[in-house]
Motif scaffolding. Sequence first.
Motif, PDB file in Angstrom:
ATOM      1  N   MET A  89       0.875  -1.182   0.000  1.00  0.00           N
ATOM      2  CA  MET A  89       0.000   0.000   0.000  1.00  0.00           C
ATOM      3  C   MET A  89       0.910   1.229   0.000  1.00  0.00           C
ATOM      4  O   MET A  89       1.135   1.866   1.025  1.00  0.00           O
ATOM      5  CB  MET A  89      -0.905  -0.011   1.232  1.00  0.00           C
ATOM      6  N   ILE A  90       1.445   1.534  -1.163  1.00  0.00           N
ATOM      7  CA  ILE A  90       2.355   2.661  -1.313  1.00  0.00           C
ATOM      8  C   ILE A  90       1.617   3.784  -2.029  1.00  0.00           C
ATOM      9  O   ILE A  90       1.236   3.645  -3.190  1.00  0.00           O
ATOM     10  CB  ILE A  90       3.620   2.242  -2.077  1.00  0.00           C
ATOM     11  N   MET A  91       1.400   4.875  -1.312  1.00  0.00           N
ATOM     12  CA  MET A  91       0.531   5.949  -1.786  1.00  0.00           C
ATOM     13  C   MET A  91       1.306   7.250  -1.998  1.00  0.00           C
ATOM     14  O   MET A  91       2.281   7.520  -1.294  1.00  0.00           O
ATOM     15  CB  MET A  91      -0.576   6.215  -0.765  1.00  0.00           C
ATOM     16  N   GLU A  92       0.813   8.030  -2.959  1.00  0.00           N
ATOM     17  CA  GLU A  92       1.247   9.419  -3.057  1.00  0.00           C
ATOM     18  C   GLU A  92       0.118  10.268  -2.522  1.00  0.00           C
ATOM     19  O   GLU A  92      -1.038  10.119  -2.923  1.00  0.00           O
ATOM     20  CB  GLU A  92       1.554   9.811  -4.503  1.00  0.00           C
ATOM     21  N   SER A  93       0.437  11.147  -1.581  1.00  0.00           N
ATOM     22  CA  SER A  93      -0.594  11.949  -0.923  1.00  0.00           C
ATOM     23  C   SER A  93      -0.232  13.424  -0.953  1.00  0.00           C
ATOM     24  O   SER A  93       0.933  13.797  -1.123  1.00  0.00           O
ATOM     25  CB  SER A  93      -0.780  11.484   0.524  1.00  0.00           C
ATOM     26  N   ASP A  94      -1.238  14.266  -0.773  1.00  0.00           N
ATOM     27  CA  ASP A  94      -1.024  15.705  -0.745  1.00  0.00           C
ATOM     28  C   ASP A  94      -0.198  16.075   0.491  1.00  0.00           C
ATOM     29  O   ASP A  94      -0.474  15.613   1.600  1.00  0.00           O
ATOM     30  CB  ASP A  94      -2.359  16.440  -0.714  1.00  0.00           C
ATOM     31  N   LYS A  95       0.817  16.885   0.280  1.00  0.00           N
ATOM     32  CA  LYS A  95       1.734  17.204   1.369  1.00  0.00           C
ATOM     33  C   LYS A  95       1.052  17.954   2.504  1.00  0.00           C
ATOM     34  O   LYS A  95       1.411  17.796   3.677  1.00  0.00           O
ATOM     35  CB  LYS A  95       2.896  18.039   0.818  1.00  0.00           C
ATOM     36  N   HIS A  96       0.047  18.778   2.182  1.00  0.00           N
ATOM     37  CA  HIS A  96      -0.580  19.625   3.190  1.00  0.00           C
ATOM     38  C   HIS A  96      -1.818  18.994   3.808  1.00  0.00           C
ATOM     39  O   HIS A  96      -2.030  19.081   5.023  1.00  0.00           O
ATOM     40  CB  HIS A  96      -0.929  20.975   2.564  1.00  0.00           C
ATOM     41  N   THR A  97      -2.638  18.340   2.991  1.00  0.00           N
ATOM     42  CA  THR A  97      -3.891  17.779   3.503  1.00  0.00           C
ATOM     43  C   THR A  97      -3.796  16.301   3.842  1.00  0.00           C
ATOM     44  O   THR A  97      -4.608  15.784   4.605  1.00  0.00           O
ATOM     45  CB  THR A  97      -5.026  17.973   2.484  1.00  0.00           C
TER      46      THR A  97
ATOM     47  N   ALA B  67      -4.416  14.014   1.790  1.00  0.00           N
ATOM     48  CA  ALA B  67      -5.357  13.283   0.933  1.00  0.00           C
ATOM     49  C   ALA B  67      -4.591  12.438  -0.090  1.00  0.00           C
ATOM     50  O   ALA B  67      -3.653  12.919  -0.737  1.00  0.00           O
ATOM     51  CB  ALA B  67      -6.276  14.261   0.208  1.00  0.00           C
ATOM     52  N   VAL B  68      -4.983  11.173  -0.225  1.00  0.00           N
ATOM     53  CA  VAL B  68      -4.292  10.263  -1.136  1.00  0.00           C
ATOM     54  C   VAL B  68      -4.643  10.593  -2.579  1.00  0.00           C
ATOM     55  O   VAL B  68      -5.812  10.711  -2.942  1.00  0.00           O
ATOM     56  CB  VAL B  68      -4.654   8.800  -0.831  1.00  0.00           C
ATOM     57  N   ARG B  69      -3.614  10.747  -3.414  1.00  0.00           N
ATOM     58  CA  ARG B  69      -3.819  11.087  -4.821  1.00  0.00           C
ATOM     59  C   ARG B  69      -3.693   9.876  -5.727  1.00  0.00           C
ATOM     60  O   ARG B  69      -4.403   9.772  -6.721  1.00  0.00           O
ATOM     61  CB  ARG B  69      -2.802  12.148  -5.256  1.00  0.00           C
ATOM     62  N   LYS B  70      -2.780   8.975  -5.412  1.00  0.00           N
ATOM     63  CA  LYS B  70      -2.591   7.801  -6.266  1.00  0.00           C
ATOM     64  C   LYS B  70      -2.004   6.660  -5.464  1.00  0.00           C
ATOM     65  O   LYS B  70      -1.441   6.854  -4.379  1.00  0.00           O
ATOM     66  CB  LYS B  70      -1.701   8.141  -7.470  1.00  0.00           C
ATOM     67  N   HIS B  71      -2.121   5.473  -6.041  1.00  0.00           N
ATOM     68  CA  HIS B  71      -1.652   4.244  -5.407  1.00  0.00           C
ATOM     69  C   HIS B  71      -0.704   3.561  -6.393  1.00  0.00           C
ATOM     70  O   HIS B  71      -1.095   3.289  -7.531  1.00  0.00           O
ATOM     71  CB  HIS B  71      -2.862   3.352  -5.095  1.00  0.00           C
ATOM     72  N   TYR B  72       0.532   3.300  -5.971  1.00  0.00           N
ATOM     73  CA  TYR B  72       1.469   2.585  -6.832  1.00  0.00           C
ATOM     74  C   TYR B  72       1.189   1.088  -6.698  1.00  0.00           C
ATOM     75  O   TYR B  72       1.357   0.508  -5.622  1.00  0.00           O
ATOM     76  CB  TYR B  72       2.914   2.908  -6.444  1.00  0.00           C
ATOM     77  N   ILE B  73       0.749   0.495  -7.788  1.00  0.00           N
ATOM     78  CA  ILE B  73       0.250  -0.878  -7.718  1.00  0.00           C
ATOM     79  C   ILE B  73       1.288  -1.916  -8.144  1.00  0.00           C
ATOM     80  O   ILE B  73       1.041  -3.119  -8.022  1.00  0.00           O
ATOM     81  CB  ILE B  73      -1.024  -1.051  -8.567  1.00  0.00           C
ATOM     82  N   GLY B  74       2.424  -1.467  -8.636  1.00  0.00           N
ATOM     83  CA  GLY B  74       3.451  -2.424  -9.037  1.00  0.00           C
ATOM     84  C   GLY B  74       4.539  -1.753  -9.855  1.00  0.00           C
ATOM     85  O   GLY B  74       4.497  -0.548 -10.108  1.00  0.00           O
ATOM     86  N   MET B  75       5.493  -2.558 -10.261  1.00  0.00           N
ATOM     87  CA  MET B  75       6.615  -2.092 -11.073  1.00  0.00           C
ATOM     88  C   MET B  75       6.648  -2.905 -12.364  1.00  0.00           C
ATOM     89  O   MET B  75       6.472  -4.124 -12.337  1.00  0.00           O
ATOM     90  CB  MET B  75       7.924  -2.296 -10.312  1.00  0.00           C
TER      91      MET B  75
ATOM     92  N   GLU C 155       9.512  -1.371   3.888  1.00  0.00           N
ATOM     93  CA  GLU C 155       8.085  -1.302   4.178  1.00  0.00           C
ATOM     94  C   GLU C 155       7.249  -1.597   2.940  1.00  0.00           C
ATOM     95  O   GLU C 155       7.648  -1.312   1.808  1.00  0.00           O
ATOM     96  CB  GLU C 155       7.702   0.093   4.711  1.00  0.00           C
ATOM     97  N   LEU C 156       6.060  -2.176   3.186  1.00  0.00           N
ATOM     98  CA  LEU C 156       5.061  -2.377   2.139  1.00  0.00           C
ATOM     99  C   LEU C 156       3.967  -1.330   2.220  1.00  0.00           C
ATOM    100  O   LEU C 156       3.099  -1.256   1.351  1.00  0.00           O
ATOM    101  CB  LEU C 156       4.434  -3.775   2.265  1.00  0.00           C
ATOM    102  N   VAL C 157       3.980  -0.538   3.289  1.00  0.00           N
ATOM    103  CA  VAL C 157       2.978   0.503   3.497  1.00  0.00           C
ATOM    104  C   VAL C 157       3.696   1.832   3.633  1.00  0.00           C
ATOM    105  O   VAL C 157       4.618   1.970   4.437  1.00  0.00           O
ATOM    106  CB  VAL C 157       2.136   0.225   4.764  1.00  0.00           C
ATOM    107  N   GLU C 158       3.285   2.815   2.834  1.00  0.00           N
ATOM    108  CA  GLU C 158       3.956   4.108   2.862  1.00  0.00           C
ATOM    109  C   GLU C 158       3.016   5.160   2.274  1.00  0.00           C
ATOM    110  O   GLU C 158       2.173   4.863   1.421  1.00  0.00           O
ATOM    111  CB  GLU C 158       5.256   4.061   2.065  1.00  0.00           C
ATOM    112  N   SER C 159       3.167   6.400   2.743  1.00  0.00           N
ATOM    113  CA  SER C 159       2.428   7.526   2.196  1.00  0.00           C
ATOM    114  C   SER C 159       3.342   8.734   2.204  1.00  0.00           C
ATOM    115  O   SER C 159       3.931   9.071   3.236  1.00  0.00           O
ATOM    116  CB  SER C 159       1.166   7.801   3.024  1.00  0.00           C
TER     117      SER C 159
END
Length: 385
Positions: free
Chosen positions: A78-86, A88-96, A181-185
């Motif tokens: 569960m590796i996410m890109e989130s808004d730095k200020h809020t 809020a999750v913007r996208k989920h990296y689902i693989g390579m 880690e497998l979980v990151e934001s």
Amino acid sequence: MEFIQFRMMMQISNVKEGVSLREKKVGDVTLAVDKRRLVEVPYTATLAHTLNALVANRVVAVPVAAPPGHWIGAGGSMIMESDKHTGAVRKHYIGMVTMLDILAHIGEGDGDGDGGHDRLDYEGMMSVPVSSVIGHCIEGLSLWTLNPNTSILDCMEMLSKGIHRTLVPLDSQMENISGVELVESASSYRMLTQMDVLRFLKEHAGELNRVLSRSIRELGVIQETVFGVSDGTKVLEAIKCMKAASLNAVPIIEASDATEDYTKLINGKGRKLIGTISAKDLRECPVTKLQSWLSLNVMEFKEKVSTSPLHGSLPSRELVTCFAESCLGEAVDKAITKHVHRVWVVDRHGFLVGLVSLTDIIRVVRISLLSDTSHVICDIYGRNT
């Protein structure tokens, strides 16, 4: 902006004098690499678009991004890109997805197994969404992150176990994490590769003289089991062999006679080494030429690639070799200079003895660093008893 703030943070953390290599962290490596923004593709991108992204950015792997909440990440990540200020999750990296995944997909397209490229629905294969090829090869089945505070020794442990690359968050929103880690934001990431770590280690070669000056034979880093393809093997057959064995590159061996089986990997030890065929060769092949070049034998393909406009701006692809008596430092220099992930070990007549991979190098350097640490601890303990 995030990377500038990250740079300042790591510089402050290293302000004290005399920080040894053993005390360095993943953030120090990322700072030294100073890479561009992460190259990624959306899950809806076609394989053709993904290949173009790999070629344009001169990389061999890209993470695949999807909207949050709809996918399970590779390996349960569960590796996410989130808004730095809020937050809020913007996208989920689902693989390579790597070049080898694309090669494997092309190889699977030859359904009757006879290597006839004219029967391949190449356009159809390259029009599938990239999300459909995640996990074609073993490495794509997992997606990892390393927190910037992770020690370089822990990072090297991971990279010495067959993992070639990982994501590093520049401003992790996860608390008290230091490790794999497998979980990151985080609001942004950088890619960290085995080659990045090797370059960083070379910058600190003064602390590694004890291991870099020893021969690769003495260190036991030579993989003596090495399989390759003969020079008469068709490119498509080589692709299938590489996919079946999960190999990103194989040596090209001079054929012993006309009866040699060109559809299987052969034991290359003791055979004449004449070239290398790798997933990177696909990146140097013009997309418009790829289908027609699949029916060439591997040496004809290499010759075609060498004249490609894409090849001219890339490192030379001559044989990168060393001897069993060569010091580890020589193998490191050649791997970095030629930007290859394995150095072939040959005898004085050019016959294959084995190979040394980046995985092997990182493993033995880590062992040396740990050994040095043990010696220091023993010395300190001895002085205080």
